[in-house]
Design an enzyme around this catalytic site. Structure first.
Site, PDB file in Angstrom:
ATOM      1  N   ARG A   1       0.831  -1.208   0.000  1.00 18.67           N
ATOM      2  CA  ARG A   1       0.000   0.000   0.000  1.00 18.67           C
ATOM      3  C   ARG A   1       0.858   1.247   0.000  1.00 18.67           C
ATOM      4  NH1 ARG A   1      -3.797   1.485   5.071  1.00 18.67           N
ATOM      5  NH2 ARG A   1      -1.961   2.584   5.784  1.00 18.67           N
TER       6      ARG A   1
ATOM      7  N   CYS B   1       0.015   5.499   0.773  1.00 18.57           N
ATOM      8  CA  CYS B   1      -1.000   6.426   1.264  1.00 18.57           C
ATOM      9  C   CYS B   1      -0.394   7.816   1.249  1.00 18.57           C
ATOM     10  CB  CYS B   1      -1.451   6.046   2.671  1.00 18.57           C
ATOM     11  SG  CYS B   1      -2.764   7.112   3.322  1.00 18.57           S
TER      12      CYS B   1
END
Length: 127
Positions: free
Chosen positions: A105, A107
């Site tokens: 991920r 972000c």
């Protein structure tokens, strides 16, 4: 063979792009803002926005024949990094609920998200 993915269970694209592109064993889902696909509205609550964005992502991958456990990479765009913990809790619950391992991920905080959403989430899934 490239297949365009479109489902009524996620909001229609609001620009010149598609909801997803399936390459047969790899799916690229466009970033999903938290629009309800039925009403076209979005909550002001960042937690509800994260839930809806993930529901929209799930609708697209499901329409393409993938599962949440097939997601290998996500990117989360936040309008305010102060919302990180709240969005992270919703994100963790989503993947835990679907008995999926956590994907890689990124972000980041961005200057602005379409329709002034607080969160947008895109994914890559692999079979």
């Amino acid at each position: 063979m490239k297949k365009i993915i479109n489902t009524e269970n996620a909001p229609a694209a609001i620009g010149p792009y598609v909801q997803g592109v399936d390459l047969g064993n790899m799916l690229f889902a466009s970033g999903q803002i938290p629009l309800d696909p039925v009403t076209g509205k979005m909550s002001d609550c960042v937690k509800e926005q994260a839930k809806q964005s993930l529901a929209n992502v799930k609708a697209i991958i499901t329409a393409a024949g993938y599962q949440v456990s097939d997601i290998v990479k996500t990117t989360i765009f936040l309008a305010d990094m102060n919302d990180f913990a709240a969005v992270n809790a919703i994100y963790e619950a989503f993947f835990t609920e679907h008995h999926a391992g956590f994907p890689a991920r990124s972000c980041v905080q961005v200057a602005r998200i379409p329709k002034d959403a607080k969160v947008e989430i895109e994914v890559i899934a692999v079979k």
